[in-house]
Design a protein around this motif. Structure first.
Motif, mmCIF file in Angstrom:
data_model
loop_
_atom_site.group_PDB
_atom_site.id
_atom_site.type_symbol
_atom_site.label_atom_id
_atom_site.label_comp_id
_atom_site.label_asym_id
_atom_site.label_seq_id
_atom_site.Cartn_x
_atom_site.Cartn_y
_atom_site.Cartn_z
ATOM 1 N N ILE A 115 0.880 -1.162 0.000
ATOM 2 C CA ILE A 115 0.000 0.000 0.000
ATOM 3 C C ILE A 115 0.924 1.220 0.000
ATOM 4 O O ILE A 115 1.763 1.369 0.881
ATOM 5 N N TYR A 116 0.764 2.070 -0.992
ATOM 6 C CA TYR A 116 1.643 3.227 -1.158
ATOM 7 C C TYR A 116 1.018 4.478 -0.556
ATOM 8 O O TYR A 116 -0.162 4.766 -0.778
ATOM 9 N N TYR A 117 1.843 5.203 0.223
ATOM 10 C CA TYR A 117 1.425 6.413 0.913
ATOM 11 C C TYR A 117 2.278 7.596 0.480
ATOM 12 O O TYR A 117 3.480 7.451 0.231
ATOM 13 N N HIS A 118 1.650 8.747 0.430
ATOM 14 C CA HIS A 118 2.357 10.028 0.309
ATOM 15 C C HIS A 118 1.872 10.862 1.473
ATOM 16 O O HIS A 118 0.676 11.180 1.556
ATOM 17 N N GLU A 119 2.795 11.178 2.380
ATOM 18 C CA GLU A 119 2.447 11.826 3.643
ATOM 19 C C GLU A 119 1.437 10.937 4.359
ATOM 20 O O GLU A 119 1.734 9.798 4.646
ATOM 21 N N ASP A 120 0.234 11.410 4.617
ATOM 22 C CA ASP A 120 -0.732 10.577 5.345
ATOM 23 C C ASP A 120 -1.833 10.036 4.438
ATOM 24 O O ASP A 120 -2.843 9.522 4.913
ATOM 25 N N ARG A 121 -1.658 10.141 3.134
ATOM 26 C CA ARG A 121 -2.676 9.701 2.179
ATOM 27 C C ARG A 121 -2.237 8.467 1.402
ATOM 28 O O ARG A 121 -1.086 8.360 0.985
ATOM 29 N N ARG A 122 -3.171 7.566 1.201
ATOM 30 C CA ARG A 122 -2.912 6.406 0.350
ATOM 31 C C ARG A 122 -2.966 6.846 -1.110
ATOM 32 O O ARG A 122 -3.861 7.589 -1.499
ATOM 33 N N LYS A 123 -2.013 6.374 -1.907
ATOM 34 C CA LYS A 123 -1.925 6.773 -3.312
ATOM 35 C C LYS A 123 -2.212 5.627 -4.279
ATOM 36 O O LYS A 123 -2.483 5.858 -5.441
ATOM 37 N N GLY A 124 -2.100 4.392 -3.792
ATOM 38 C CA GLY A 124 -2.333 3.246 -4.656
ATOM 39 C C GLY A 124 -1.865 1.970 -3.987
ATOM 40 O O GLY A 124 -1.439 1.975 -2.828
ATOM 41 N N PHE A 125 -1.939 0.886 -4.751
ATOM 42 C CA PHE A 125 -1.518 -0.403 -4.207
ATOM 43 C C PHE A 125 -1.058 -1.326 -5.316
ATOM 44 O O PHE A 125 -1.435 -1.168 -6.469
ATOM 45 N N GLY A 162 -14.548 -0.463 -6.814
ATOM 46 C CA GLY A 162 -15.090 0.659 -6.052
ATOM 47 C C GLY A 162 -14.480 1.983 -6.467
ATOM 48 O O GLY A 162 -15.184 2.981 -6.662
ATOM 49 N N LEU A 163 -13.164 2.008 -6.618
ATOM 50 C CA LEU A 163 -12.495 3.227 -7.060
ATOM 51 C C LEU A 163 -12.975 3.629 -8.455
ATOM 52 O O LEU A 163 -13.248 4.794 -8.722
ATOM 53 N N ASP A 164 -13.080 2.649 -9.335
ATOM 54 C CA ASP A 164 -13.510 2.916 -10.704
ATOM 55 C C ASP A 164 -14.953 3.426 -10.755
ATOM 56 O O ASP A 164 -15.289 4.302 -11.538
ATOM 57 N N ALA A 165 -15.805 2.903 -9.889
ATOM 58 C CA ALA A 165 -17.221 3.275 -9.903
ATOM 59 C C ALA A 165 -17.502 4.610 -9.208
ATOM 60 O O ALA A 165 -18.393 5.351 -9.634
ATOM 61 N N TYR A 166 -16.774 4.928 -8.136
ATOM 62 C CA TYR A 166 -17.142 6.064 -7.302
ATOM 63 C C TYR A 166 -16.283 7.301 -7.456
ATOM 64 O O TYR A 166 -16.639 8.358 -6.925
ATOM 65 N N LEU A 167 -15.166 7.211 -8.155
ATOM 66 C CA LEU A 167 -14.342 8.401 -8.373
ATOM 67 C C LEU A 167 -14.699 9.028 -9.717
ATOM 68 O O LEU A 167 -14.931 8.321 -10.696
ATOM 69 N N ARG A 168 -14.722 10.346 -9.763
ATOM 70 C CA ARG A 168 -14.992 11.018 -11.044
ATOM 71 C C ARG A 168 -13.857 10.777 -12.031
ATOM 72 O O ARG A 168 -14.094 10.598 -13.210
ATOM 73 N N GLU A 169 -12.633 10.816 -11.534
ATOM 74 C CA GLU A 169 -11.469 10.493 -12.367
ATOM 75 C C GLU A 169 -11.077 9.057 -12.074
ATOM 76 O O GLU A 169 -10.889 8.687 -10.917
ATOM 77 N N CYS A 201 -2.797 -0.477 -8.895
ATOM 78 C CA CYS A 201 -3.813 0.559 -9.014
ATOM 79 C C CYS A 201 -3.253 1.853 -8.438
ATOM 80 O O CYS A 201 -2.741 1.856 -7.313
ATOM 81 N N TRP A 202 -3.362 2.938 -9.223
ATOM 82 C CA TRP A 202 -2.841 4.242 -8.807
ATOM 83 C C TRP A 202 -3.930 5.299 -8.938
ATOM 84 O O TRP A 202 -4.675 5.316 -9.914
ATOM 85 N N LEU A 203 -3.982 6.167 -7.954
ATOM 86 C CA LEU A 203 -4.941 7.264 -7.998
ATOM 87 C C LEU A 203 -4.404 8.382 -8.886
ATOM 88 O O LEU A 203 -3.207 8.665 -8.869
ATOM 89 N N ASP A 222 -13.243 13.181 -3.803
ATOM 90 C CA ASP A 222 -12.781 11.898 -4.328
ATOM 91 C C ASP A 222 -11.593 11.352 -3.545
ATOM 92 O O ASP A 222 -11.458 10.140 -3.385
ATOM 93 N N LEU A 223 -10.742 12.231 -3.037
ATOM 94 C CA LEU A 223 -9.628 11.767 -2.189
ATOM 95 C C LEU A 223 -10.157 11.071 -0.940
ATOM 96 O O LEU A 223 -9.622 10.042 -0.524
ATOM 97 N N GLU A 224 -11.205 11.625 -0.356
ATOM 98 C CA GLU A 224 -11.801 10.997 0.830
ATOM 99 C C GLU A 224 -12.417 9.641 0.490
ATOM 100 O O GLU A 224 -12.269 8.676 1.245
ATOM 101 N N LYS A 225 -13.115 9.560 -0.639
ATOM 102 C CA LYS A 225 -13.682 8.283 -1.066
ATOM 103 C C LYS A 225 -12.577 7.246 -1.274
ATOM 104 O O LYS A 225 -12.695 6.096 -0.829
ATOM 105 N N ALA A 226 -11.523 7.657 -1.958
ATOM 106 C CA ALA A 226 -10.409 6.740 -2.228
ATOM 107 C C ALA A 226 -9.751 6.285 -0.930
ATOM 108 O O ALA A 226 -9.378 5.113 -0.788
ATOM 109 N N GLU A 227 -9.615 7.202 0.016
ATOM 110 C CA GLU A 227 -9.006 6.872 1.305
ATOM 111 C C GLU A 227 -9.805 5.778 2.018
ATOM 112 O O GLU A 227 -9.247 4.828 2.563
ATOM 113 N N VAL A 228 -11.122 5.888 1.982
ATOM 114 C CA VAL A 228 -11.986 4.894 2.625
ATOM 115 C C VAL A 228 -11.884 3.550 1.906
ATOM 116 O O VAL A 228 -11.745 2.494 2.540
ATOM 117 N N ILE A 229 -11.935 3.573 0.580
ATOM 118 C CA ILE A 229 -11.905 2.314 -0.183
ATOM 119 C C ILE A 229 -10.568 1.595 -0.013
ATOM 120 O O ILE A 229 -10.529 0.393 0.289
#
Length: 116
Positions: A6-16, A46-53, A67-69, A77-84
Motif C-alpha cells: 500500500i503506497y502512501y504520500h504523507e498521510d494519504r494512500r496513493k495506490g496499491f 469501487g475506485l472505478d465506480a465512485y471516483l470522477r477520475e 492501481c494508482w490514484l 474523491d480523495l476521501e472516497k479513495a481513502e476509505v476504499i
C-alpha cells in the motif's frame, strides 16, 4: 507468497500493488488467493465506480494487480479513495494475521515514479 504493498504520500494512500500467489492449494481451490483477489478487485471496482477520475490500473493472470490514484483528484474523491483503499488494507491485514506465511502486507512511500 503474496506481497501486498500500500503506497502512501504523507498521510494519504496513493495506490496499491498486489503480486504473487499464496500456493496454499491447487489453482482454483486456494482460499487465501481467492480472498486476496476478491478484496483487491473489489477495491479497484469501487475506485472505478465512485471516483470522477478513474484510477490507472493493470491486472494480469499471473497474480499481479496495480492501481494508482490520479494526481488531480478532488477533495471529495480523495476521501472516497481513502476509505476504499483503507478498507482494502484492513481486509488484507486481517488475512495476514491468520495466514501470514502466505501474505505480507507492507506500507511503502509513494514517489511520482511509482505510479504509471
Amino acid at each position: 507468497m503474496v506481497k501486498a504493498e500500500i503506497y502512501y504520500h504523507e498521510d494519504r494512500r496513493k495506490g496499491f500493488v498486489i503480486s504473487g500467489h499464496a500456493e496454499t492449494a491447487e489453482p482454483g481451490k486456494d482460499i487465501v488467493c481467492a480472498a486476496i483477489s476478491a478484496l483487491s478487485q473489489t477495491a479497484l471496482l469501487g475506485l472505478d465506480a465512485y471516483l470522477r477520475e478513474k484510477p490507472v490500473w493493470k491486472i494480469s493472470d499471473d497474480g499481479y494487480l496495480e492501481c494508482w490514484l490520479p494526481e488531480t483528484l478532488s477533495a471529495v474523491d480523495l476521501e472516497k479513495a481513502e476509505v476504499i483503499i483503507g478498507a482494502l488494507e484492513l481486509g488484507l491485514k486481517s488475512i495476514e494475521k491468520s495466514y501470514g506465511q502466505y501474505l505480507k502486507v507492507s506500507k511503502r512511500r509513494w514517489t511520482a515514479c511509482c505510479s504509471k
